[in-house]
Design an enzyme around this catalytic site. Sequence first.
Site, short mmCIF file in Angstrom:
data_model
loop_
_atom_site.label_atom_id
_atom_site.label_comp_id
_atom_site.label_asym_id
_atom_site.label_seq_id
_atom_site.Cartn_x
_atom_site.Cartn_y
_atom_site.Cartn_z
N ASP A 1 31.59 43.72 61.58
CA ASP A 1 30.59 44.18 60.60
C ASP A 1 31.21 44.51 59.25
O ASP A 1 32.34 44.99 59.18
CB ASP A 1 29.91 45.45 61.12
CG ASP A 1 28.75 45.11 62.04
OD1 ASP A 1 28.72 43.98 62.56
OD2 ASP A 1 27.89 45.98 62.26
N HIS B 1 34.82 47.15 63.26
CA HIS B 1 34.79 47.29 61.79
C HIS B 1 36.20 47.09 61.26
O HIS B 1 36.96 48.05 61.16
CB HIS B 1 34.30 48.70 61.41
CG HIS B 1 32.84 48.91 61.60
ND1 HIS B 1 32.30 49.43 62.75
CD2 HIS B 1 31.79 48.64 60.79
CE1 HIS B 1 30.98 49.48 62.62
NE2 HIS B 1 30.65 49.02 61.45
ZN LIG Z 1 27.83 48.00 58.61
#
Ligand SMILES: [Zn+2]
Length: 234
Positions: free
Chosen positions: A53, A199
């Site tokens: 992400d 992430h």
């Molecule tokens: Zn995000």
Amino acid sequence: MKKIIKTILITTFCLFISFIGFYKFINSTKYQAAGTIINKVNTTQKIVALTFDDGPNEKTDEILNILDEKNIKATFYLIGEQIRLHPEEAKKIVAAGHDIGNHSYSHTRMVFKSPQFVAEEIEKTNSLIREASFSGEITFRPPYGKKFLSLPLFLAKNNIKTIMWTLDPLQSLQSTASAQEIAELVIKKAEPGSIVLIHPWYGDKNNSRDAIAKIIDGLQSNGYQIVTVKELLK
Ligand SMILES: [Zn+2]
């Protein structure tokens, strides 16, 4: 007087329960008000999707090199504004054959937003993804996983799937967890059809980035094949 206090207490309790229910609903990885939402695929096949992400940014080469070395294709949920700032990096991800999803334009929590705001966030980002030469189906992942009414209604109307996740290692670990701890948790918890959320883009997320190779090695030695979201949905 007693009656008034009792009424106030009951009302407060009901409001509290409603608030908890609402909070759980907007954060649910399994349910939304309309359209298709997927957080895991029902399969007995040992396949798992790795999803990254945010981004892209200057860390693109580093991430792509790890995936290239391991000969793995992943799915990148990119932010429109970041693609606008780093168009060449987005093109590199597409050229390397990875799957691309839409993670909104401004990475704003999409709860209580107007239908017009939602449409702009998604359409602007889809255009940027197309400009980066991606030609496959574009799925959507809500920023912070939050959605309520206008977002699911827009997605349903436009036949766009919401892709959530089965496993976010940093939801159960401290943000300072080491790459080894992150990888161990993913390897231990992954199941057939799992979607893993990572992430890897920012300075303070070095450990997540360093965990990628370890996650791939561990999953593969447990007999898992790593696929894109598109392949997982097949
Ligand atoms: Zn995000």
